[in-house]
Design an enzyme around this catalytic site. Sequence first.
Site: not given
Lengths: 204, 248
Positions: A80, A184, A186
Site C-alpha cells: 500500500c 493489501h 494480508e
Amino acid sequence: MIAIVDYEIGNLAAIANMLHRLGAACEITADPEKIGRADKLILPGNGAFDACMQGLRATGLIPLLTEKVLVEKVPLLGICVGAQMLGHGSDEGREAGLGWMDIQVKRFPDLPGIRVPYMGWGDVRKTHPYHPLTQGISDDARFYFVHSYYLSPVDPEDVLLTAQHGIEFAAAVGRANIAGVQFHPEKSHRFGKQLLGQFAGGRP
Amino acid sequence: MTRARVIPCLLLRGHGLVKTRKFSNPVYVGDPVNAVRIFSEKEVDELVILDIDASREGREPNYELIAEIAGECFMPVAYGGGIKTLAQARRLIRCGIEKVVINSAAFDSTGVIRDIADVFGSQAVVGAMDARRTLFGGHRLFAKSGTVETGIKPEDHAEVLERAGAGEIFLNSIDSDGQMQGFDLPLIQKVARRVRVPVIACGGAGTPDHLRQALAEGEASAVAAGSLFVFHGKHRAVLINYPTGIFF
C-alpha cells in the site's frame, strides 16, 4: 526471518498473522539489529504519504534499509503506502520518497461515477509473464484495495499487475529485489496468502 | 472489474452475537469468534462488527475479544462501539482491525474523526449513522444505538462526517433493521448523492435482489446486512451463509 518494519503505522498484526499461518518466520520490529539480520523485508504503510515518510524517518532506519535493499539486495515488499514510498514522491504530500524505484504516485482523476478513495475488491491483470511474486496468481484472483493515489512507474517493464478504477493503474510493481503491491495481500483471503507465500518462500 | 462490497454486519452483545429487529429484541445467534471464522472461510468481502451496548453503557471496547476476532480475519474488518478517542482507535488498530466506526461520539464533536484520520488516514475511519423515517417522509438520526434523538438530517450529517475526514459512511436504517423487506432506498440515495466518499447501506436486506437495489437505485457503493447472512428460511433458523458467485 522476514522483518516487518514497524514505524507504528497501520495494521501490522494482520501481516504477521498471515505469515504465521503460512509458517513463515517473521517479526514486527524497529530494532536495527533484527532488521540487519533479516533475509527479507516488508515495508507496510497506511494513511497519509507524508505521515508515513516522517514516521519511517523518525525511526532512523532509512540508511540501514537502503543498505539492505540497494547493496545487500535483500528482497523487499512494500504494501500500500509502503509501495508508494518506494518511488520519488507523491501528489499527496511534500515529502520525498525513498527513491529506490522510478515511480511517481498520482491522484486518481475526478471521473463521473468513480468514488475516491477506491475501496474494494478488484481483479488484476498480469502484465509481467514470469515475475516470481505474481506468476502464480490465478485467473480468479481478487485483491482488496484502499487508496486515493496510485503507482505510476516510469518504465512500463516495472509493472507486474494492473487493476482498474476509472483508469488502469499499476497494482503491483517490481524491479530486481524490490517489489510493491498497492492492495493489501494480508486482507485478501487465499489470493493474498498465495502472494505472500511466494514472497516468503520464493526468491524474488 | 470492480465489485461492490457485500458486508456481513455482526452485532456484539457481551460475548455473544445477536440480531435485532428495528434495533430492539436482540436474538442470540452464536459465538462471535466461531461465526467470524466461518465468514472468513466463506471469503466474505469485509466484516463490520458493532458492539451495540458499549456507547449506551459508556463502556470501553472489549479489546481482547476484538483481537481474537481479528486474528481469524483475512479480509478487512471494521469495529464500532464505544469509541471516543484516538487512543482507543490506536489500541483497536493494534488489535488487528483496519477501520474504526464512529457513530455516537461524532454528535458531540467530529474532532475524534479528524484525529484518527490525521494519524491513520481517512480509510481507517468509518462515519456511521442510524436513521429513522419521520411521519412526513424525511429522516432524522438517532445516537446510542437508536435511543437518543438528535434531530439531525442524515444527508447533512454525512457531509459533516466526510468533511471531518471519514473515508466512508455506514448508513443504517432503524425502521428496516431485521425486517428483511428491502432497504430504505430514498434514504440511501439522499445520502449517497451528498458525499463523494463510499456509502455502505445497511438495514433491510432479505434477498440478493435487495442488495442490487441498494446499489443501483440507492446508489450505495457497498451493501451490508445482518439477518440475510445469519438466518435461513422463514422461521429464521440460525445458519451462517454468504452468497457466492454473485457479482454486483
